[in-house]
Design a protein around this motif. Structure first.
Motif, mmCIF file in Angstrom:
data_model
loop_
_atom_site.group_PDB
_atom_site.id
_atom_site.type_symbol
_atom_site.label_atom_id
_atom_site.label_comp_id
_atom_site.label_asym_id
_atom_site.label_seq_id
_atom_site.Cartn_x
_atom_site.Cartn_y
_atom_site.Cartn_z
ATOM 1 N N UNK A 1 0.705 -1.264 0.060
ATOM 2 C CA UNK A 1 -0.049 -0.189 -0.208
ATOM 3 C C UNK A 1 0.891 1.157 0.086
ATOM 4 N N UNK A 2 0.721 2.200 -0.786
ATOM 5 C CA UNK A 2 1.508 3.385 -1.000
ATOM 6 C C UNK A 2 0.486 4.601 -0.904
ATOM 7 N N UNK A 3 1.278 5.656 -0.116
ATOM 8 C CA UNK A 3 0.692 6.922 0.220
ATOM 9 C C UNK A 3 1.596 8.084 0.185
ATOM 10 N N UNK A 4 1.221 9.326 -0.307
ATOM 11 C CA UNK A 4 2.440 10.194 -0.303
ATOM 12 C C UNK A 4 2.666 10.704 0.983
ATOM 13 N N UNK A 5 3.844 11.262 0.954
ATOM 14 C CA UNK A 5 4.553 11.799 2.418
ATOM 15 C C UNK A 5 5.147 13.189 2.111
ATOM 16 N N UNK A 6 4.870 14.025 3.134
ATOM 17 C CA UNK A 6 4.317 13.951 4.362
ATOM 18 C C UNK A 6 2.864 13.743 4.549
ATOM 19 N N UNK A 7 2.327 12.985 5.115
ATOM 20 C CA UNK A 7 1.008 12.614 5.288
ATOM 21 C C UNK A 7 0.022 13.584 5.825
#
Length: 426
Positions: free
Chosen positions: A186-192
């Motif tokens: 699972x991939x999310x952009x950072x900073x969240x």
């Protein structure tokens, strides 16, 4: 062992039986022990108990080990055999294009499932965590190569994988997300917590560490910087030593690799450290010049100060680098091992600007047929500079560099460069 190659050969390969069965630990070969990491709150040296919430016990032991060799588990070798040993290539067509008397070789780490050197450490990290009963790993990734590698590795051991990807690269390289999700990550952009922030590896590390600290079933996995990561990567240099012998070479004169946190550089260069006649060269981006302009001091590995402090070259843990395409090299700090070697003068460091890197990459692609990752181009630019220097001095020189990853998922960067739209960093 295969018989020595004919003089016209360009590819030097090993059998699968010749994959290294143990990792090379550089610790006994350093001039003095590394300075200990410090607890972020107490500023006292950390011990195994301090690291246990984040790392598998075996990895903590490797981080602190002084044993000269550490055996590679058979279960890890079984996965490494999917792509190892990787070939050593004589870049004869590049030599001809440069009209140089130098002999140029590169270790082709782009043949791994993830397209880079990163699985060399992702696989053992996933294995050790799974063996301890951990169900989930969290991590950061810059350009996406490490997140891709860990997603692949977690799939081999039925682990969940949560990846925090630097937002700028998340936007630049959407197909990295597709590959990670294909392998179950699972991939999310950072900073969240700041969608307007382009992000950095330091901020992504903060997000990933906070994730791991908040769950009992989760450990953290780091793709560079730490001693055990460089240890796992030494399969690159150990193979290269055997392959150079097949090519009829006694040793390289210089060993070159890109450097962001130090993993692929350490992997290729550290097995050559005991030979003082071999120069070691780190190539970094001018926009994130940690080794060439940073200070050598204790600093946090992340923006929020959650990680232990390490004695290393650093631009400051709150440094926010420009959004260059070589996202894997946009890190404020560096490996304590690499930093110590540079500080003591055993390793050199140079910095390259983005357009010069792409100029080198396009030349390499046109003569050698391989499209390099932007990160890999820093090593290529340095190899070309070394070859040109050998030409000016009319001397033979054996140059070895690490082709640490392909650029097939970086086509947007090449599109910008070829159209004249690639911005130069400040």
């Amino acid at each position: 062992m295969t018989v020595p190659a004919e003089i016209t050969d360009t590819r030097f390969s090993l059998s699968q039986a010749e994959i290294p069965s143990a990792w090379f630990n550089v610790a006994p070969h350093l001039s003095s022990p590394l300075d200990p990491p410090l607890h972020p709150a107490t500023r006292e040296p950390v011990g195994p108990d301090d690291l246990a919430p984040l790392f598998a016990g075996e990895l903590i032991g490797q981080e602190m080990s002084a044993d000269p060799w550490i055996d590679i588990p058979g279960e890890v070798l079984d996965v490494l055999r999917l792509w190892r040993p990787t070939p050593l290539i004589r870049a004869r067509r590049l030599e001809a294009a440069l009209k140089t008397p130098a002999r140029i070789y590169f270790k082709d780490e782009s043949v791994s499932p993830a397209g880079s050197h990163k699985p060399n450490s992702a696989v053992p990290q996933a294995f050790y965590n799974a063996r301890e009963g951990i169900k989930r790993l969290s991590t950061e990734t810059g350009a996406g190569q490490w997140g891709t590698a860990l997603s692949f590795a977690c799939a081999q051991y039925d682990l969940e994988c949560a990846v925090y990807m630097v937002r700028k690269s998340f936007e630049q390289k959407p197909y990295r997300k597709v590959i990670m999700e294909t392998w179950g990550g699972s991939v999310v952009p950072s900073p969240i917590d700041d969608p307007s922030n382009a992000g950095s590896l330091g901020s992504a590390i903060s997000d990933a560490v906070a994730d791991a600290m908040g769950r009992d079933d989760t450990h953290y996995a780091l793709g560079s910087v730490l001693n055990h990561v460089l240890l796992h990567q030494t399969v690159i240099g150990l193979e290269a030593q055997q392959q150079l012998a097949l090519a009829g070479e006694t040793r390289p004169d210089v060993v070159i690799a890109p450097c962001g946190g130090g993993s692929n550089l350490g992997g290729l260069a550290l097995p050559f450290l005991p030979d003082p006649s071999v120069r070691l060269l780190a190539a970094e981006p001018a926009s994130c010049p940690t080794l060439t302009q940073g200070t050598y001091e204790y600093d946090f590995g992340d923006v929020q100060g959650l990680t232990p402090m390490m004695n290393m070259y650093t631009l400051g843990h709150d440094f926010m680098p420009p959004g260059i395409h070589a996202g894997g090299l946009r890190y404020h700090g560096d490996s304590p091992i690499i930093s110590k070697l540079v500080h003591e003068g055993r390793m050199e460091a140079v910095a390259h600007r983005q357009k010069a890197v792409f100029e080198a990459n396009v030349l390499f692609a046109r003569v050698e047929g391989k499209l390099p990752a932007p990160e890999a181009g820093h090593g290529i630019a340095s190899a070309i500079a070394e070859a040109n220097d050998a030409t000016e001095k009319n001397e033979e020189r054996v140059i070895l560099f690490n082709y640490c990853g392909h650029g097939l998922l970086d086509l947007a960067a090449y599109q910008d460069y070829l159209a004249g739209d690639l911005g130069e960093e400040p």
